[in-house]
Motif scaffolding. Structure first.
Motif, PDB file in Angstrom:
ATOM      1  N   ILE A 193       0.843  -1.215   0.000  1.00  0.00           N
ATOM      2  CA  ILE A 193       0.000   0.000   0.000  1.00  0.00           C
ATOM      3  C   ILE A 193       0.870   1.254   0.000  1.00  0.00           C
ATOM      4  CG2 ILE A 193      -1.657   1.323   1.384  1.00  0.00           C
ATOM      5  CD1 ILE A 193      -2.759  -1.470   2.313  1.00  0.00           C
ATOM      6  N   PHE A 194       1.899   1.262   0.850  1.00  0.00           N
ATOM      7  CA  PHE A 194       2.798   2.419   0.910  1.00  0.00           C
ATOM      8  C   PHE A 194       3.515   2.631  -0.424  1.00  0.00           C
ATOM      9  CE2 PHE A 194       2.097   2.478   5.413  1.00  0.00           C
ATOM     10  CZ  PHE A 194       2.459   3.752   5.828  1.00  0.00           C
ATOM     11  N   LYS A 195       3.974   1.534  -1.050  1.00  0.00           N
ATOM     12  CA  LYS A 195       4.655   1.657  -2.348  1.00  0.00           C
ATOM     13  C   LYS A 195       3.715   2.217  -3.408  1.00  0.00           C
ATOM     14  CE  LYS A 195       8.319   0.438  -3.269  1.00  0.00           C
ATOM     15  NZ  LYS A 195       9.593   1.191  -3.264  1.00  0.00           N
ATOM     16  N   THR A 196       2.466   1.800  -3.378  1.00  0.00           N
ATOM     17  CA  THR A 196       1.464   2.303  -4.321  1.00  0.00           C
ATOM     18  C   THR A 196       1.237   3.795  -4.121  1.00  0.00           C
ATOM     19  OG1 THR A 196       0.372   0.138  -4.339  1.00  0.00           O
ATOM     20  CG2 THR A 196      -0.893   2.011  -5.164  1.00  0.00           C
ATOM     21  N   LEU A 197       1.115   4.208  -2.859  1.00  0.00           N
ATOM     22  CA  LEU A 197       0.873   5.619  -2.557  1.00  0.00           C
ATOM     23  C   LEU A 197       2.088   6.482  -2.891  1.00  0.00           C
ATOM     24  CD1 LEU A 197      -1.045   5.323   0.843  1.00  0.00           C
ATOM     25  CD2 LEU A 197      -1.995   6.045  -1.359  1.00  0.00           C
ATOM     26  N   GLU A 198       3.289   5.976  -2.576  1.00  0.00           N
ATOM     27  CA  GLU A 198       4.509   6.766  -2.786  1.00  0.00           C
ATOM     28  C   GLU A 198       4.775   7.047  -4.260  1.00  0.00           C
ATOM     29  OE1 GLU A 198       7.433   4.488  -0.763  1.00  0.00           O
ATOM     30  OE2 GLU A 198       7.019   5.376   1.205  1.00  0.00           O
ATOM     31  N   ILE A 203       3.821  11.126   1.330  1.00  0.00           N
ATOM     32  CA  ILE A 203       3.234  10.808   2.634  1.00  0.00           C
ATOM     33  C   ILE A 203       3.886  11.674   3.702  1.00  0.00           C
ATOM     34  CG2 ILE A 203       2.903   9.002   4.368  1.00  0.00           C
ATOM     35  CD1 ILE A 203       2.884   6.974   2.066  1.00  0.00           C
ATOM     36  N   ILE A 204       3.042  12.372   4.480  1.00  0.00           N
ATOM     37  CA  ILE A 204       3.535  13.281   5.519  1.00  0.00           C
ATOM     38  C   ILE A 204       3.606  12.580   6.872  1.00  0.00           C
ATOM     39  CG2 ILE A 204       3.027  15.406   6.776  1.00  0.00           C
ATOM     40  CD1 ILE A 204       1.699  16.431   4.251  1.00  0.00           C
ATOM     41  N   LYS A 205       2.608  11.777   7.167  1.00  0.00           N
ATOM     42  CA  LYS A 205       2.569  11.113   8.464  1.00  0.00           C
ATOM     43  C   LYS A 205       1.703   9.871   8.384  1.00  0.00           C
ATOM     44  CE  LYS A 205       1.581  11.698  13.359  1.00  0.00           C
ATOM     45  NZ  LYS A 205       1.095  12.556  14.434  1.00  0.00           N
ATOM     46  N   SER A 206       1.977   8.935   9.303  1.00  0.00           N
ATOM     47  CA  SER A 206       1.117   7.755   9.408  1.00  0.00           C
ATOM     48  C   SER A 206       0.843   7.472  10.874  1.00  0.00           C
ATOM     49  CB  SER A 206       1.792   6.537   8.762  1.00  0.00           C
ATOM     50  OG  SER A 206       2.870   6.085   9.564  1.00  0.00           O
ATOM     51  N   GLU A 207      -0.300   6.890  11.132  1.00  0.00           N
ATOM     52  CA  GLU A 207      -0.679   6.436  12.471  1.00  0.00           C
ATOM     53  C   GLU A 207      -1.174   5.005  12.359  1.00  0.00           C
ATOM     54  OE1 GLU A 207      -0.493   7.250  15.470  1.00  0.00           O
ATOM     55  OE2 GLU A 207       0.101   9.358  15.434  1.00  0.00           O
ATOM     56  N   PRO A 208      -0.532   4.036  13.012  1.00  0.00           N
ATOM     57  CA  PRO A 208       0.651   4.160  13.850  1.00  0.00           C
ATOM     58  C   PRO A 208       1.878   4.630  13.046  1.00  0.00           C
ATOM     59  CG  PRO A 208      -0.377   1.992  14.069  1.00  0.00           C
ATOM     60  CD  PRO A 208      -0.996   2.650  12.894  1.00  0.00           C
ATOM     61  N   LYS A 209       3.009   4.775  13.737  1.00  0.00           N
ATOM     62  CA  LYS A 209       4.242   5.149  13.066  1.00  0.00           C
ATOM     63  C   LYS A 209       4.630   4.070  12.057  1.00  0.00           C
ATOM     64  CE  LYS A 209       5.984   7.421  17.232  1.00  0.00           C
ATOM     65  NZ  LYS A 209       7.064   7.421  18.244  1.00  0.00           N
ATOM     66  N   VAL A 224      -2.973   7.352   6.998  1.00  0.00           N
ATOM     67  CA  VAL A 224      -1.858   8.158   6.497  1.00  0.00           C
ATOM     68  C   VAL A 224      -2.389   9.526   6.068  1.00  0.00           C
ATOM     69  CG1 VAL A 224      -0.458   6.211   5.727  1.00  0.00           C
ATOM     70  CG2 VAL A 224      -2.109   7.225   4.150  1.00  0.00           C
ATOM     71  N   VAL A 225      -1.520  10.532   6.202  1.00  0.00           N
ATOM     72  CA  VAL A 225      -1.817  11.867   5.684  1.00  0.00           C
ATOM     73  C   VAL A 225      -0.847  12.116   4.546  1.00  0.00           C
ATOM     74  CG1 VAL A 225      -1.738  14.333   6.193  1.00  0.00           C
ATOM     75  CG2 VAL A 225      -2.683  12.749   7.861  1.00  0.00           C
ATOM     76  N   LEU A 226      -1.369  12.631   3.414  1.00  0.00           N
ATOM     77  CA  LEU A 226      -0.519  12.805   2.244  1.00  0.00           C
ATOM     78  C   LEU A 226      -0.976  13.990   1.416  1.00  0.00           C
ATOM     79  CD1 LEU A 226      -2.440  11.603  -0.222  1.00  0.00           C
ATOM     80  CD2 LEU A 226      -1.750   9.423   0.755  1.00  0.00           C
ATOM     81  N   VAL A 227      -0.074  14.450   0.545  1.00  0.00           N
ATOM     82  CA  VAL A 227      -0.417  15.467  -0.454  1.00  0.00           C
ATOM     83  C   VAL A 227      -0.165  14.867  -1.830  1.00  0.00           C
ATOM     84  CG1 VAL A 227       0.053  17.451   1.018  1.00  0.00           C
ATOM     85  CG2 VAL A 227       1.907  16.476  -0.322  1.00  0.00           C
ATOM     86  N   THR A 228      -0.999  15.262  -2.791  1.00  0.00           N
ATOM     87  CA  THR A 228      -0.902  14.650  -4.112  1.00  0.00           C
ATOM     88  C   THR A 228      -1.597  15.521  -5.154  1.00  0.00           C
ATOM     89  OG1 THR A 228      -1.451  12.670  -5.397  1.00  0.00           O
ATOM     90  CG2 THR A 228      -3.025  13.332  -3.703  1.00  0.00           C
ATOM     91  N   LYS A 229      -1.271  15.260  -6.408  1.00  0.00           N
ATOM     92  CA  LYS A 229      -1.976  15.900  -7.519  1.00  0.00           C
ATOM     93  C   LYS A 229      -3.161  15.046  -7.971  1.00  0.00           C
ATOM     94  CE  LYS A 229       2.221  18.083  -9.359  1.00  0.00           C
ATOM     95  NZ  LYS A 229       3.160  18.143 -10.491  1.00  0.00           N
TER      96      LYS A 229
END
Length: 680
Positions: A193-198, A203-209, A224-229
């Motif tokens: 999931i992280f690789k797909t999002l990145e 990605i600015i932050k995730s909970e949990p760490k 996760v909190v993120l910014v994107t186009k």
């Protein structure tokens, strides 16, 4: 998502990581307290876990995950590094190598779960030391808070990033991903999931760490909190397409909705690339600058399939043949332009050949790097203390040579460890340090590469070799007395010849050195031995840099043309028939006080020759095989020429005295003489 297209890349990168792991484990065994080495081992295990999980290799991912647990406790100081821990990590390495080998051969990781290794890892991890009640309660409290948390609290810096993103018409989202309750490898699925999002977001932050997610310290959901186009619908579609994702909740964020919590977790040190690139592009206002800023830096190396390089080499070989043919064409009216064109083509062809050869060249490090672990394991098995020193690992040789030289070197190193290096007590009794030393060295010598295997052990007992040779009927007692040390050592390269008193798992069956000699001579190389009793032995391998295109001396026997590799030729002399003498029914010539055996190539190759007067001069090509010289009698010399070595094909393979063939400029085929087989 079909991951088969990434399988080749996964295999190549896994091999590199496993080699890195091997080298660092060897260093950790020497310096257990070095945190830099330990951190690198942890990084490799972590990377392998993520790669395996992404590819769906769950057994490999599970093993590396349990390795990580133990390594993390070592980093935290709760587990001390000792020989048992290092042995366990080496067992993990062997298991991972086995998984990769099975993936290479079958495309899957096989059925072996290595449950015994995993059980041991978990035992080590669980017995690392008790955690205080206060810590345990705080951990439970934190987990409970995360499970119930409905929103995210960000620090001022994170809020500023989101504010800038919104001002630049980018989107900021809070995304909660809920995994299926039956998901076995939660961290592996989170990694995908992280690789797909990145690939589409920052990605600015995730909970949990992120660290807790990697260690599976979360229930079945994370945020996760993120910014994107990208748009909300695009991200939702991408995430819901991932297996074992039950639900995706996406909430758009704006600056006003965020509460200020300056004591919250700080962001990672790396800059938020997407915002930075957007700012640079806006400030500059130049489309070209924008493209350059957004474009990732490309690497300076590429992986090329060896078959493609072989194809390229074949094309260059054909070009060289055509060049030779052009040079040999007799044109009655050669004008200046034709001559200049041929000369220019020759320069270009030579440069192209050199360039292709450099592409095919690889450092011997590719072979050497497997030996430190092998010697470590051998030393433990034999109860000896052995240090392996390697020099010249950067020495380059043709890929075809690299592929074949590994096995001979394994035999020589095992031979040095078993036969050469003595037991620690014996070494101390002889006044030697109890640590034995094996030096593995590679260097260039002209158009050859030299590889030496030297030990400071007992040396070769030539008297024992002599006794064994007499027992086997290879030589009688009378002749054995007159044999030199070098001649006695040659017996070691006979099939099934061994001086070992007993057969062990390491050696003693007599199938080592004869295999070494056969393999090296098949590579057009030679092997020499230097030994001194109680001082040690040195095995010297001399190999050609390449097996594809070589410089050769073209000679004529009767009406046939033959090629002799130039690297084997010492000199060329003319002798008279009366200067030839007979020693033990062997023709020899005397050259600068050295007795050199004369070989009549026409007799050995069964070539009909015209009867010549005995007073006529004979042209002799002096060739070198190791430190021995022999003379080849030929009719005439044509001259030096660059030739392309071609295989004789499977129907003519194994013909003695012939190493291959080449196509000459006039289209004729000339055979290449095997100096190792012909020389006495």
């Amino acid at each position: 998502m079909d991951m088969s297209q990434y399988l080749e890349l996964f295999i190549e990168e896994s091999k590199e990581h496993l080699q890195n792991l091997n080298e660092n484990l060897l260093e950790l065994e020497k310096i257990p307290e070095d945190m830099t080495i330990l951190n690198e081992i942890f990084r490799v295990a972590h990377t392998l876990k993520g790669m395996a999980a992404t590819m769906g290799f769950s057994k490999m991912a599970t093993l590396t995950h349990d390795m990580e647990n133990v390594l993390q406790e070592i980093r935290n100081g709760k587990i001390k590094v000792n020989s048992k821990i290092v042995d366990l990590l080496f067992q993990c390495l062997d298991a991972l190598e086995d998984y990769v080998d099975k993936i290479i051969n079958t495309g899957n990781e096989g059925s072996n779960t290595y449950s015994d290794i995993i059980k041991t890892l978990n035992t080590v991890f669980e017995s690392r030391g008790s955690i205080s009640t206060e810590t345990a309660l705080s951990e439970k409290k934190e987990d409970k808070r995360i499970d119930k948390m409905e929103g995210l609290e960000l620090d001022e810096y994170a809020q500023n990033i989101i504010n800038k993103a919104v001002n630049m018409n980018m989107n900021a989202f809070s995304i909660t991903i809920k995994l299926n309750k039956s998901c076995v490898l939660k961290s592996a699925r989170a990694f995908i999931i992280f690789k797909t999002l990145e690939s589409k977001c920052e990605i600015i932050k995730s909970e949990p760490k992120v660290e807790d997610i990697e260690d599976e310290k979360f229930d079945f959901e994370f945020t996760v909190v993120l910014v994107t186009k990208e748009s909300l619908s695009t991200l939702e579609k991408e995430l819901k397409g991932i297996a074992e994702v039950d639900d995706v909740i996406i909430k758009p964020l704006s600056f006003k909705e965020l509460a200020l919590q300056p004591d919250d977790q700080k962001l990672a040190d790396k800059p938020v690339k997407m915002i930075k690139q957007q700012e640079e592009a806006t400030d500059d206002g130049d489309e070209k600058a924008q493209n350059q800023t957004a474009k990732p830096r490309t690497g300076k190396t590429v992986r090329v399939d060896i078959d493609r390089l072989d194809n390229l080499m074949n094309l260059v070989s054909e070009l060289i043949i055509i060049k030779t043919r052009l040079e040999g064409i007799e044109v009655t009216d050669i004008n200046q332009n034709y001559g200049e064109a041929v000369e220019y083509m020759e320069r270009i062809t030579t440069s192209l050949h050199d360039a292709v050869m450099k592409v095919r060249m690889v450092p011997v490090e590719m072979v050497f790097n497997r030996f430190p672990r092998m010697i470590r394991d051998l030393a433990k098995e034999l109860g000896k203390q052995i240090t392996l020193n390697m020099y010249g690992s950067e020495t380059e040789v043709d890929r075809t040579v690299i592929d074949e030289i590994g096995d001979p070197l394994i035999h020589l190193l095992r031979n040095s460890a078993d036969h050469g290096i003595e037991m620690p007590q014996k070494r101390l009794a002889k006044g030697k340090p109890q640590h034995g030393t094996i030096n593995l060295k590679a260097y260039h010598d002209g158009n050859n590469v030299i590889i030496e295997v030297q030990d400071d052990g007992a040396g070769i007992d030539t008297e024992k070799v002599k006794t064994k040779a007499i027992e086997r009927g290879l030589v009688d007692k009378e002749m054995a007395r007159s044999l030199s040390q070098k001649e006695l050592v040659e017996f070691l390269f006979r099939p099934s010849f061994s001086t070992a008193d007993k057969v062990t798992d390491v050696s003693g069956r007599g199938v080592g050195l004869d295999v070494v000699k056969t393999k090296i001579e098949a590579l057009s190389g030679v092997i020499e031995v230097e030994t001194e009793r109680e001082k040690g032995s040195k095995f010297i391998i001399r190999l050609p840099l390449t097996l594809a295109i070589i410089q050769a001396l073209m000679v004529i026997l009767a009406d046939e043309k033959y090629a002799i590799p130039l690297s084997s030729i010492r000199e060329i002399v003319n002798i008279k028939a009366e200067d030839i003498k007979l020693v033990q029914k062997q023709e020899v010539i005397l050259l600068r006080n050295s007795v050199i055996p004369l070989i009549r190539l026409n007799k050995i190759l069964d070539i009909p020759m015209d009867n010549k007067a005995e007073s006529e001069q004979i042209t002799v090509v002096i060739v070198r095989k190791g430190d021995k010289l022999s003379g080849f009698a030929v009719d005439r010399l044509i001259g030096q020429q660059e030739i392309v070595i071609k295989s004789l094909g499977k129907h003519l393979s194994g013909i003695r005295n012939i190493a291959g063939a080449t196509i000459l400029g006039d289209g004729q085929v000339a055979l290449i003489l095997d100096v190792n087989a012909l020389a006495l």
